[in-house]
Design an enzyme around this catalytic site. Structure first.
Site, PDB file in Angstrom:
ATOM      1  N   GLU A   1      -7.870   5.153   6.478  1.00  0.00           N
ATOM      2  CA  GLU A   1      -7.614   4.316   7.652  1.00  0.00           C
ATOM      3  C   GLU A   1      -7.024   5.140   8.783  1.00  0.00           C
ATOM      4  OE1 GLU A   1      -4.934   0.445   9.072  1.00  0.00           O
ATOM      5  OE2 GLU A   1      -4.858   1.131   6.984  1.00  0.00           O
TER       6      GLU A   1
ATOM      7  N   GLN B   1       0.816  -1.206   0.000  1.00  0.00           N
ATOM      8  CA  GLN B   1       0.000   0.000   0.000  1.00  0.00           C
ATOM      9  C   GLN B   1       0.857   1.267   0.000  1.00  0.00           C
ATOM     10  OE1 GLN B   1      -0.597  -1.067   4.658  1.00  0.00           O
ATOM     11  NE2 GLN B   1      -2.197   0.181   3.798  1.00  0.00           N
TER      12      GLN B   1
END
Length: 238
Positions: A178, A94
């Protein structure tokens, strides 16, 4: 170390806690928490956005404008990012931009992570990011367990690219916000655009929509736009 998520998420995050990564010169040392897989997902917990499920994912990308976030507390930490794996699997490949409030103000810092390895935060001197910058992030499978992670700040005129190796399943692809701490700064509304998976619109894969929740919903994920490549995240609470 900042407080972690409550309930089940607390147990999962605490079990996966890693030592703070080595931070390059010019970086913000306070950003020491990993952005982790959502293998303990019930709804969203600390993930908001969309996760496509299946097999053989080879690429994911999206663009957003970095939000002008207001810190509620020094616990606040969040990031928009794109990645492969992590929704139901134990690795994540990521990259994105973290907004860290541990200093008492919102500090934006580019990063990538090949979880379970520690996150790597890019030097804020060489790769600066500010609110209002246009960010494009992508993760591409390059074969032989290699991934190319690319982050571009078109407002600042820089691009960072790295290729790393990790044995993984390639069983999901995500466009996500997140908070490892379960505490979001007030980012208002963040809009993702040009969200694609394997070169197709994100919506092609019927992705799972996630709303982050830490006892109460912290943000809302909108429906996908008509082209299946755009959606918004709207802040609700810390």
């Amino acid at each position: 170390m900042r407080r972690f998520l409550t309930g089940l998420a607390t147990v999962a995050v605490a079990a996966a806690t890693l030592a703070a990564p080595a931070v390059p010169a010019g970086a913000v040392a306070a950003s020491g928490l990993s952005f982790r897989p959502l293998h303990y997902n019930i709804n969203g917990y600390n993930w908001g956005g969309y996760a496509a499920q299946g097999s053989g994912f080879t690429s994911v990308s999206a663009t957003w404008t970095e939000a002008n976030a207001t810190c509620n507390s020094t616990n606040d930490l969040y990031a928009p990012w794109v990645g492969i794996d992590g929704y139901g699997s134990s690795t994540v490949e990521q990259t994105g931009v973290a907004t860290d409030c541990s200093s008492g103000r919102a500090v934006h810092q580019a990063w990538y992570e090949m979880y379970p390895a520690n996150p790597v935060y890019l030097s804020t001197g060489s790769y600066p990011v500010s609110a209002g910058d246009r960010i494009t992030a992508s993760v591409t499978y390059a074969g032989s367990s290699k991934y190319t992670l690319k982050l571009t700040d078109s407002s600042r005129g820089w691009t960072y690219t790295t290729t790393k190796s990790l044995s993984s399943q390639r069983a999901s692809a995500e466009v996500i916000i997140e908070s490892p701490t379960g505490a979001y700064p007030n980012f208002g509304t963040l809009n993702f655009t040009s969200a694609t998976v394997n070169g197709n619109s994100l919506g092609t894969y019927g992705p799972v929509a996630l709303d982050p929740s830490n006892g109460a919903y912290e943000a809302r994920t909108s429906a996908l736009g008509s082209g299946g490549t755009s959606f918004s995240e709207t802040y609700l609470r810390e």
